[in-house]
Design a protein around this motif. Structure first.
Motif, mmCIF file in Angstrom:
data_model
loop_
_atom_site.group_PDB
_atom_site.id
_atom_site.type_symbol
_atom_site.label_atom_id
_atom_site.label_comp_id
_atom_site.label_asym_id
_atom_site.label_seq_id
_atom_site.Cartn_x
_atom_site.Cartn_y
_atom_site.Cartn_z
ATOM 1 N N ASN A 108 0.823 -1.217 0.000
ATOM 2 C CA ASN A 108 0.000 0.000 0.000
ATOM 3 C C ASN A 108 0.857 1.268 0.000
ATOM 4 N N CYS A 109 2.092 1.154 -0.447
ATOM 5 C CA CYS A 109 3.009 2.291 -0.546
ATOM 6 C C CYS A 109 2.927 2.899 -1.950
ATOM 7 N N ALA A 110 3.019 4.210 -2.019
ATOM 8 C CA ALA A 110 2.946 4.914 -3.302
ATOM 9 C C ALA A 110 4.133 4.598 -4.208
ATOM 10 N N LEU A 111 5.211 4.072 -3.644
ATOM 11 C CA LEU A 111 6.431 3.869 -4.422
ATOM 12 C C LEU A 111 6.581 2.464 -4.978
ATOM 13 N N VAL A 112 5.663 1.582 -4.623
ATOM 14 C CA VAL A 112 5.755 0.219 -5.137
ATOM 15 C C VAL A 112 5.288 0.201 -6.587
ATOM 16 N N CYS B 201 10.333 -1.629 -6.709
ATOM 17 C CA CYS B 201 10.120 -0.431 -5.889
ATOM 18 C C CYS B 201 11.011 0.672 -6.433
ATOM 19 N N GLN B 202 10.494 1.886 -6.454
ATOM 20 C CA GLN B 202 11.256 3.016 -6.996
ATOM 21 C C GLN B 202 12.472 3.339 -6.142
ATOM 22 N N ILE B 203 12.467 2.990 -4.880
ATOM 23 C CA ILE B 203 13.590 3.300 -4.002
ATOM 24 C C ILE B 203 14.740 2.309 -4.171
ATOM 25 N N TRP C 152 8.397 -3.358 4.433
ATOM 26 C CA TRP C 152 8.267 -1.944 4.823
ATOM 27 C C TRP C 152 9.656 -1.326 4.839
ATOM 28 N N CYS C 153 9.725 -0.009 4.607
ATOM 29 C CA CYS C 153 10.954 0.744 4.855
ATOM 30 C C CYS C 153 10.564 2.141 5.304
ATOM 31 N N SER C 154 11.537 2.909 5.759
ATOM 32 C CA SER C 154 11.274 4.226 6.357
ATOM 33 C C SER C 154 10.821 5.268 5.333
ATOM 34 N N VAL C 155 10.870 4.926 4.043
ATOM 35 C CA VAL C 155 10.449 5.862 3.000
ATOM 36 C C VAL C 155 8.964 5.698 2.684
ATOM 37 N N TRP C 156 8.308 4.743 3.318
ATOM 38 C CA TRP C 156 6.894 4.470 2.998
ATOM 39 C C TRP C 156 6.113 5.772 2.879
ATOM 40 N N ALA C 157 5.278 5.830 1.834
ATOM 41 C CA ALA C 157 4.420 7.001 1.599
ATOM 42 C C ALA C 157 3.039 6.517 1.184
ATOM 43 N N PRO C 158 2.011 7.224 1.640
ATOM 44 C CA PRO C 158 0.643 6.791 1.290
ATOM 45 C C PRO C 158 0.342 7.012 -0.186
ATOM 46 N N LYS C 159 -0.451 6.125 -0.728
ATOM 47 C CA LYS C 159 -0.899 6.313 -2.106
ATOM 48 C C LYS C 159 -1.854 7.495 -2.142
ATOM 49 N N ALA C 160 -1.829 8.246 -3.226
ATOM 50 C CA ALA C 160 -2.690 9.438 -3.346
ATOM 51 C C ALA C 160 -4.148 9.043 -3.456
#
Ligand code: SF4
Length: 107
Positions: free
Chosen positions: A71-75, A86-88, A99-107
């Motif tokens: 559920n991360c925006a970067l996956v 993953c973009q990271i 999970w990682c510390s860069v997790w960001a919510p999907k828009a």
């Protein structure tokens, strides 16, 4: 340059040019990628884990009830896949339950 060498050069150039134009259309697929190792220096720096349930929620900079790679925006890749790009971590696949510390919510 001799005629034969010139012809060979032109043939190889045409093959290389065709490869250039074909390659960008090919998308990275998770099953083509090696899985990200948790001891990878970049993974360590980003506190990546294969299992988000092992992360103390209080330590997360971006609190959310349920954070994981799926559920991360970067996956990238497709929903339902266990390992996804993953973009990271370019060139590696992360676990959808990770999970990682860069997790960001999907828009
Ligand atoms: Fe998972 Fe998102 Fe971190 Fe990538 S950026 S490893 S998808 S939490």
């Amino acid at each position: 340059m001799s005629k034969i060498a010139r012809r060979k050069f032109l043939q190889l150039s045409a093959v290389a040019a065709a490869g250039y134009f074909v390659q960008p259309a090919r998308e990275a697929r998770a099953d083509d990628l090696p899985q990200l190792a948790t001891d990878d220096p970049m993974a360590v720096a980003m506190k990546y884990t294969h299992d988000a349930s092992t992360v103390d929620a209080a330590s997360r900079a971006n609190p959310a009830a349920d954070q994981n790679c799926a559920n991360c925006a970067l996956v990238q890749g497709n929903d339902g896949e266990t390992w996804r790009p993953c973009q990271i971590f370019p060139g590696k696949a992360v676990n959808a339950k990770g999970w990682c510390s860069v997790w960001a919510p999907k828009a």
